[in-house]
Design a protein around this motif. Structure first.
Motif, PDB file in Angstrom:
ATOM      1  N   ASP A 234       0.681  -0.858   0.085  1.00 25.92           N
ATOM      2  CA  ASP A 234       0.036   0.138  -0.380  1.00 25.92           C
ATOM      3  C   ASP A 234       0.600   1.170   0.323  1.00 25.92           C
ATOM      4  OD1 ASP A 234      -2.742  -1.664   0.242  1.00 25.92           O
ATOM      5  OD2 ASP A 234      -2.072  -1.775   3.054  1.00 25.92           O
ATOM      6  N   SER A 235       0.714   2.071  -0.586  1.00 33.99           N
ATOM      7  CA  SER A 235       1.523   3.352  -1.354  1.00 33.99           C
ATOM      8  C   SER A 235       1.703   4.045   0.202  1.00 33.99           C
ATOM      9  CB  SER A 235       1.123   4.631  -2.484  1.00 33.99           C
ATOM     10  OG  SER A 235      -0.218   4.632  -2.099  1.00 33.99           O
ATOM     11  N   ALA A 236       0.418   4.796   0.881  1.00 32.43           N
ATOM     12  CA  ALA A 236       0.094   5.635   1.907  1.00 32.43           C
ATOM     13  C   ALA A 236       0.840   6.809   1.006  1.00 32.43           C
ATOM     14  CB  ALA A 236       1.250   5.777   2.635  1.00 32.43           C
ATOM     15  N   SER A 237       2.087   7.742   1.369  1.00 28.65           N
ATOM     16  CA  SER A 237       1.876   9.049   1.535  1.00 28.65           C
ATOM     17  C   SER A 237       2.635   9.398  -0.064  1.00 28.65           C
ATOM     18  CB  SER A 237       2.234   9.863   2.383  1.00 28.65           C
ATOM     19  OG  SER A 237       0.900   9.781   2.631  1.00 28.65           O
ATOM     20  N   VAL A 238       3.722   7.844   0.016  1.00 31.18           N
ATOM     21  CA  VAL A 238       4.504   7.749  -1.328  1.00 31.18           C
ATOM     22  C   VAL A 238       4.147   8.449  -2.539  1.00 31.18           C
ATOM     23  CG1 VAL A 238       6.002   6.037  -2.236  1.00 31.18           C
ATOM     24  CG2 VAL A 238       5.979   6.837   0.077  1.00 31.18           C
ATOM     25  N   VAL A 239       2.456   7.556  -3.192  1.00 33.75           N
ATOM     26  CA  VAL A 239       1.743   8.212  -3.785  1.00 33.75           C
ATOM     27  C   VAL A 239       2.106   9.242  -4.385  1.00 33.75           C
ATOM     28  CG1 VAL A 239      -0.582   7.932  -3.647  1.00 33.75           C
ATOM     29  CG2 VAL A 239      -0.034   7.356  -5.319  1.00 33.75           C
ATOM     30  N   LYS A 240       1.966  10.154  -3.774  1.00 32.52           N
ATOM     31  CA  LYS A 240       1.788  11.893  -3.858  1.00 32.52           C
ATOM     32  C   LYS A 240       2.583  12.328  -4.837  1.00 32.52           C
ATOM     33  CE  LYS A 240      -0.224  12.532   0.673  1.00 32.52           C
ATOM     34  NZ  LYS A 240       0.277  13.360   2.306  1.00 32.52           N
TER      35      LYS A 240
ATOM     36  N   LYS B  61      -3.967   6.130 -14.562  1.00 32.37           N
ATOM     37  CA  LYS B  61      -3.678   5.288 -15.284  1.00 32.37           C
ATOM     38  C   LYS B  61      -2.956   5.515 -16.601  1.00 32.37           C
ATOM     39  CE  LYS B  61      -6.883   1.968 -14.059  1.00 32.37           C
ATOM     40  NZ  LYS B  61      -7.959   1.040 -14.197  1.00 32.37           N
ATOM     41  N   GLY B  62      -3.036   6.303 -17.155  1.00 35.04           N
ATOM     42  CA  GLY B  62      -2.981   6.758 -18.061  1.00 35.04           C
ATOM     43  C   GLY B  62      -0.710   7.483 -18.112  1.00 35.04           C
ATOM     44  N   PHE B  63      -0.487   8.270 -17.084  1.00 35.14           N
ATOM     45  CA  PHE B  63       0.549   8.323 -16.887  1.00 35.14           C
ATOM     46  C   PHE B  63       1.464   7.383 -16.896  1.00 35.14           C
ATOM     47  CE2 PHE B  63       3.842   8.810 -12.929  1.00 35.14           C
ATOM     48  CZ  PHE B  63       5.123   9.516 -14.146  1.00 35.14           C
ATOM     49  N   LEU B  64       1.020   6.410 -15.530  1.00 32.82           N
ATOM     50  CA  LEU B  64       1.321   5.206 -15.045  1.00 32.82           C
ATOM     51  C   LEU B  64       1.923   4.418 -16.949  1.00 32.82           C
ATOM     52  CD1 LEU B  64      -0.612   3.978 -11.970  1.00 32.82           C
ATOM     53  CD2 LEU B  64       1.615   5.071 -11.787  1.00 32.82           C
ATOM     54  N   ALA B  65       0.787   4.324 -17.360  1.00 34.21           N
ATOM     55  CA  ALA B  65       1.338   3.995 -18.432  1.00 34.21           C
ATOM     56  C   ALA B  65       2.492   4.711 -19.667  1.00 34.21           C
ATOM     57  CB  ALA B  65       0.398   3.410 -19.608  1.00 34.21           C
ATOM     58  N   ALA B  66       2.174   5.407 -19.967  1.00 38.82           N
ATOM     59  CA  ALA B  66       3.628   6.651 -20.083  1.00 38.82           C
ATOM     60  C   ALA B  66       3.915   5.849 -19.375  1.00 38.82           C
ATOM     61  CB  ALA B  66       3.013   7.293 -20.436  1.00 38.82           C
TER      62      ALA B  66
ATOM     63  N   VAL C  34      -0.788  -0.150  -9.162  1.00 37.87           N
ATOM     64  CA  VAL C  34      -2.466   0.355 -10.106  1.00 37.87           C
ATOM     65  C   VAL C  34      -2.795   1.112  -8.701  1.00 37.87           C
ATOM     66  CG1 VAL C  34      -4.148  -1.007  -9.356  1.00 37.87           C
ATOM     67  CG2 VAL C  34      -2.266  -2.757 -10.250  1.00 37.87           C
ATOM     68  N   PRO C  35      -3.305   2.045  -9.016  1.00 38.36           N
ATOM     69  CA  PRO C  35      -4.345   2.915  -8.134  1.00 38.36           C
ATOM     70  C   PRO C  35      -5.287   2.901  -7.329  1.00 38.36           C
ATOM     71  CG  PRO C  35      -4.155   3.720 -11.108  1.00 38.36           C
ATOM     72  CD  PRO C  35      -4.198   2.337 -10.637  1.00 38.36           C
ATOM     73  N   GLY C  36      -5.358   3.376  -6.024  1.00 41.97           N
ATOM     74  CA  GLY C  36      -6.071   2.883  -5.495  1.00 41.97           C
ATOM     75  C   GLY C  36      -7.956   3.210  -5.860  1.00 41.97           C
ATOM     76  N   SER C  37      -8.337   2.331  -5.156  1.00 43.28           N
ATOM     77  CA  SER C  37      -9.548   2.387  -5.625  1.00 43.28           C
ATOM     78  C   SER C  37     -10.752   3.804  -4.725  1.00 43.28           C
ATOM     79  CB  SER C  37     -10.748   1.356  -6.094  1.00 43.28           C
ATOM     80  OG  SER C  37     -11.085   0.395  -5.138  1.00 43.28           O
ATOM     81  N   GLY C  38     -12.182   3.630  -5.408  1.00 48.97           N
ATOM     82  CA  GLY C  38     -12.921   4.651  -4.600  1.00 48.97           C
ATOM     83  C   GLY C  38     -12.045   5.636  -4.178  1.00 48.97           C
ATOM     84  N   GLY C  39     -11.712   6.357  -4.126  1.00 46.08           N
ATOM     85  CA  GLY C  39     -11.031   7.601  -4.004  1.00 46.08           C
ATOM     86  C   GLY C  39      -9.833   7.692  -3.044  1.00 46.08           C
TER      87      GLY C  39
ATOM     88  N   ARG D  31      -2.013   0.603  -5.360  1.00 50.03           N
ATOM     89  CA  ARG D  31      -0.322  -0.668  -4.451  1.00 50.03           C
ATOM     90  C   ARG D  31       1.089  -0.835  -5.955  1.00 50.03           C
ATOM     91  NH1 ARG D  31      -0.716  -4.049  -0.550  1.00 50.03           N
ATOM     92  NH2 ARG D  31      -0.044  -5.660  -1.986  1.00 50.03           N
ATOM     93  N   ILE D  32       2.007  -0.282  -5.242  1.00 51.66           N
ATOM     94  CA  ILE D  32       3.252  -0.125  -5.321  1.00 51.66           C
ATOM     95  C   ILE D  32       4.292  -0.822  -5.412  1.00 51.66           C
ATOM     96  CG2 ILE D  32       2.740   2.734  -5.052  1.00 51.66           C
ATOM     97  CD1 ILE D  32       4.554   2.549  -3.579  1.00 51.66           C
ATOM     98  N   ASN D  33       5.671  -0.603  -5.968  1.00 56.98           N
ATOM     99  CA  ASN D  33       6.620  -1.633  -6.039  1.00 56.98           C
ATOM    100  C   ASN D  33       8.339  -0.716  -5.827  1.00 56.98           C
ATOM    101  OD1 ASN D  33       6.792  -1.644  -8.198  1.00 56.98           O
ATOM    102  ND2 ASN D  33       6.454  -3.598  -8.267  1.00 56.98           N
ATOM    103  N   VAL D  34       8.468  -0.931  -5.571  1.00 57.14           N
ATOM    104  CA  VAL D  34      10.099  -1.127  -5.426  1.00 57.14           C
ATOM    105  C   VAL D  34      10.055  -0.727  -7.143  1.00 57.14           C
ATOM    106  CG1 VAL D  34      12.688  -1.464  -5.974  1.00 57.14           C
ATOM    107  CG2 VAL D  34      11.280  -1.998  -3.700  1.00 57.14           C
ATOM    108  N   THR D  35      10.240  -2.017  -7.829  1.00 58.46           N
ATOM    109  CA  THR D  35      11.115  -1.366  -9.391  1.00 58.46           C
ATOM    110  C   THR D  35       9.837  -0.382 -10.068  1.00 58.46           C
ATOM    111  OG1 THR D  35      11.020  -3.842  -9.999  1.00 58.46           O
ATOM    112  CG2 THR D  35      10.417  -2.079 -11.964  1.00 58.46           C
ATOM    113  N   ASP D  36       8.978  -0.238 -10.093  1.00 54.91           N
ATOM    114  CA  ASP D  36       7.625   0.987 -10.627  1.00 54.91           C
ATOM    115  C   ASP D  36       8.541   1.795  -9.482  1.00 54.91           C
ATOM    116  OD1 ASP D  36       6.516  -0.251 -12.428  1.00 54.91           O
ATOM    117  OD2 ASP D  36       4.858  -0.179 -11.738  1.00 54.91           O
TER     118      ASP D  36
END
Length: 307
Positions: free
Chosen positions: A89-95, A146-151, A158-163, A169-174
């Motif tokens: 789970d990304s927590a605030s790293v996704v920012k 999702k568009g940015f992630l693909a690019a 995987v972006p979190g659902s429901g806001g 969901r993140i990992n080291v590779t990405d």
């Protein structure tokens, strides 16, 4: 020519020369955990892979929870990975991803950020403001994320659902791929966008400058974003991503953890790894010249579903 080094070897092969990639693999847990994932390192600098592998393994030997590590230093062509594809789970790293998406989307329409967007972005990164993040997340929508992630080639994020952006969901590779985009010219993010992201990551408030900067030389520029999240299962998720440049090195570090008993336990695990990485890259730097993070780390609480 590439040489493989036995874990039982006491010394590097005499033929290992400067500029040669030397893969090294070692257990990241006590010997009894034979099936546990292993730290793997390669380097173009003789002896560095073996040193990093040994020291990262030792830093994690007594730590509980599940830890994933990524290191890349462009200057010495060095990489280290541990559990590179394990999801958290990304927590605030996704920012950082949210900001990168905002800038990528603005680039597509050849526009500048509005004053509102600039204000929200600054609060989101430098103070880890959750309300600002939610505003930008809702403005962008999951489709644009999702568009940015693909690019960006971040194919397993995987972006979190429901806001619930904090449950992305993140990992080291990405995460390492994202940090690479931020720190080198590419077709996804403009040079101005990259500079803006680094500026904000370099201005994070003191109470949130813990994690991967721990032990970095004072002469090195430091850019960081951290996150933590407590859930009813697997305890605390505590993460840190950082970019560093100076002293002949240009490198990125990602450390993701879960199963921590407390936030501070996770912070200490991350900083134990960071300290040995910085020490091995800068072996002659004195302790007095190394960065010591706050003793009272803080982050913003991330909203998650109940239960």
């Amino acid at each position: 020519m590439t040489h493989r080094i036995s874990l039982r070897a006491r010394v590097l092969p005499a033929v290992a020369a400067a500029g040669m990639l030397v893969p090294v693999v070692a257990g990241a847990a006590p010997a009894s955990a034979a099936s546990a994932p292993q730290v793997g390192c390669t380097s173009g600098k003789a002896g560095l892979a073996a040193k990093l592998q040994k020291d990262i393994t030792a830093a994690l030997a007594t730590r509980g929870g599940t830890v994933a590590v990524g290191l890349r230093d462009r200057t010495t062509n060095t990489t280290c990975t541990l559990r590179a594809t394990t999801s958290y789970d990304s927590a605030s790293v996704v920012k950082v991803t949210v900001l990168a998406t905002l800038l990528w989307d603005a680039k597509k329409t050849n526009r500048y950020l509005t004053s509102r967007e600039t204000s929200l972005a600054t609060a989101m990164i430098t103070k880890s403001d959750n309300a600002a993040t939610t505003s930008l997340w809702n403005q962008l929508g999951v489709t644009k994320v999702k568009g940015f992630l693909a690019a960006a080639g971040m194919t397993t994020t995987v972006p979190g659902s429901g806001g619930y952006w904090g449950l992305t969901r993140i990992n080291v590779t990405d995460e390492q791929r994202l940090l690479s985009l931020i720190t080198a010219r590419n077709t996804v993010l403009s040079d101005n966008a990259r500079a803006y992201i680094l500026k904000l990551m370099g201005n994070v408030i003191t109470s949130q400058r813990w994690g991967t900067p721990a032990g970095a030389p004072s002469s090195v520029s430091k850019h960081v974003k951290n996150g933590w999240l407590q859930r009813s299962t697997r305890g605390w998720r505590v993460h840190s991503v950082g970019t560093f440049q100076g002293g002949g090195h240009d490198y990125t570090i990602t450390v993701l953890t879960d199963g921590n008993s407390t936030m501070n336990y996770g912070v200490n695990t991350i900083q134990a790894v960071a300290k040995v990485i910085h020490r091995d890259l800068f072996p002659t730097t004195t302790a007095a010249s190394r960065y010591t993070p706050t003793a009272t780390p803080q982050e913003a609480y991330v909203a998650v579903p109940q239960g």
